[in-house]
Write an enzyme that holds these catalytic residues in place. Structure first.
Site, PDB file in Angstrom:
ATOM      1  N   LYS A   9       0.821  -1.219   0.000  1.00 40.52           N
ATOM      2  CA  LYS A   9       0.000   0.000   0.000  1.00 40.52           C
ATOM      3  C   LYS A   9       0.856   1.270   0.000  1.00 40.52           C
ATOM      4  O   LYS A   9       2.062   1.222   0.256  1.00 40.52           O
ATOM      5  CB  LYS A   9      -0.908  -0.026   1.236  1.00 40.52           C
ATOM      6  CG  LYS A   9      -1.906  -1.173   1.238  1.00 40.52           C
ATOM      7  CD  LYS A   9      -2.887  -1.001   2.386  1.00 40.52           C
ATOM      8  CE  LYS A   9      -3.856  -2.148   2.460  1.00 40.52           C
ATOM      9  NZ  LYS A   9      -4.842  -1.943   3.540  1.00 40.52           N
ATOM     10  N   PHE A  57     -15.370   3.335   7.755  1.00 39.87           N
ATOM     11  CA  PHE A  57     -13.997   3.666   7.363  1.00 39.87           C
ATOM     12  C   PHE A  57     -13.794   3.741   5.846  1.00 39.87           C
ATOM     13  O   PHE A  57     -12.695   4.038   5.390  1.00 39.87           O
ATOM     14  CB  PHE A  57     -13.012   2.645   7.967  1.00 39.87           C
ATOM     15  CG  PHE A  57     -13.204   1.217   7.519  1.00 39.87           C
ATOM     16  CD1 PHE A  57     -12.703   0.777   6.302  1.00 39.87           C
ATOM     17  CD2 PHE A  57     -13.888   0.317   8.324  1.00 39.87           C
ATOM     18  CE1 PHE A  57     -12.870  -0.538   5.884  1.00 39.87           C
ATOM     19  CE2 PHE A  57     -14.067  -1.011   7.911  1.00 39.87           C
ATOM     20  CZ  PHE A  57     -13.559  -1.431   6.691  1.00 39.87           C
ATOM     21  N   THR A  91      -5.605  -7.285  10.338  1.00 39.98           N
ATOM     22  CA  THR A  91      -5.732  -5.917   9.805  1.00 39.98           C
ATOM     23  C   THR A  91      -5.042  -4.876  10.677  1.00 39.98           C
ATOM     24  O   THR A  91      -4.385  -3.971  10.167  1.00 39.98           O
ATOM     25  CB  THR A  91      -7.241  -5.559   9.693  1.00 39.98           C
ATOM     26  OG1 THR A  91      -7.892  -6.606   8.970  1.00 39.98           O
ATOM     27  CG2 THR A  91      -7.452  -4.250   8.970  1.00 39.98           C
ATOM     28  N   ASN A 112      -1.755  -0.058   7.061  1.00 42.45           N
ATOM     29  CA  ASN A 112      -1.283  -1.378   7.508  1.00 42.45           C
ATOM     30  C   ASN A 112      -0.387  -2.067   6.476  1.00 42.45           C
ATOM     31  O   ASN A 112      -0.284  -3.283   6.452  1.00 42.45           O
ATOM     32  CB  ASN A 112      -2.469  -2.249   7.949  1.00 42.45           C
ATOM     33  CG  ASN A 112      -3.472  -2.475   6.837  1.00 42.45           C
ATOM     34  OD1 ASN A 112      -3.310  -1.966   5.742  1.00 42.45           O
ATOM     35  ND2 ASN A 112      -4.502  -3.248   7.114  1.00 42.45           N
ATOM     36  N   HIS A 115      -2.175  -5.452   1.692  1.00 42.87           N
ATOM     37  CA  HIS A 115      -3.491  -6.096   1.605  1.00 42.87           C
ATOM     38  C   HIS A 115      -3.273  -7.452   0.952  1.00 42.87           C
ATOM     39  O   HIS A 115      -2.496  -7.552   0.005  1.00 42.87           O
ATOM     40  CB  HIS A 115      -4.437  -5.261   0.730  1.00 42.87           C
ATOM     41  CG  HIS A 115      -5.648  -6.009   0.254  1.00 42.87           C
ATOM     42  ND1 HIS A 115      -6.784  -6.139   1.010  1.00 42.87           N
ATOM     43  CD2 HIS A 115      -5.880  -6.695  -0.895  1.00 42.87           C
ATOM     44  CE1 HIS A 115      -7.666  -6.870   0.342  1.00 42.87           C
ATOM     45  NE2 HIS A 115      -7.139  -7.216  -0.815  1.00 42.87           N
TER      46      HIS A 115
END
Ligand code: CMP
Length: 138
Positions: A9, A57, A91, A112, A115
């Site tokens: 990410k 979220f 997560t 985080n 994914h």
């Protein structure tokens, strides 16, 4: 051989962690059979994460995932879908076991680092989002 999608990410890309994350995946025995860097626009991000639409979220997730490029990798190994999920951790990096990717590279539940496709959801759809040529029947 089973395949799955792993995304690095924008937070990890910005912090120059692409190489380290890919190296850990390879060392763990996951073969990288596809690799691409892309910046998603809003509608692509909303499509990719459509399963989370409506959650509280969701807007911040779309904002974050479009904030810079992501690196998408297609990983291949026996039982790769569940093994990669174990390898990256849950997560929330704060809940992740030491040594897992999210424990090492993640900084918050939103940022985080990675994914990985959820085996309970549509893995083939996520794979074909970044690797249209890899569409196969499951
Ligand atoms: P990921 O595995 O990519 O799947 C959906 C993402 O939404 C998740 O990782 C997090 O980055 C993000 N996410 C999940 N829960 C929250 C939350 N409570 N607040 C912010 N982002 C979240």
């Amino acid at each position: 051989m089973e395949q799955t999608l792993l995304l690095i990410k924008p937070d990890a890309v910005r912090r120059h962690r692409i190489g380290e994350i890919l190296a850990r995946l390879e060392q763990a025995g996951f073969a990288i059979t596809g690799l691409v860097m892309r910046r998603l626009n809003r509608s692509q991000a909303e499509q990719f994460y459509a399963i989370h639409k409506g959650k509280e979220f969701f807007p911040s997730l779309v904002e974050f995932i479009t904030s810079g490029p992501v690196v998408a990798s297609r990983l291949e190994a026996e039982d790769v879908r569940s093994r990669v999920r174990q390898f990256i951790g849950p997560t929330d990096p704060a809940q992740a076991r030491p040594g897992t990717i999210r424990a090492v590279f993640g900084t918050s539940i939103r940022m985080n680092a990675v994914h990985a496709s959820n085996p309970e959801e549509d893995v083939e759809k996520e794979l074909s989002f970044f690797f249209p040529e890899s569409q196969q029947e499951s």
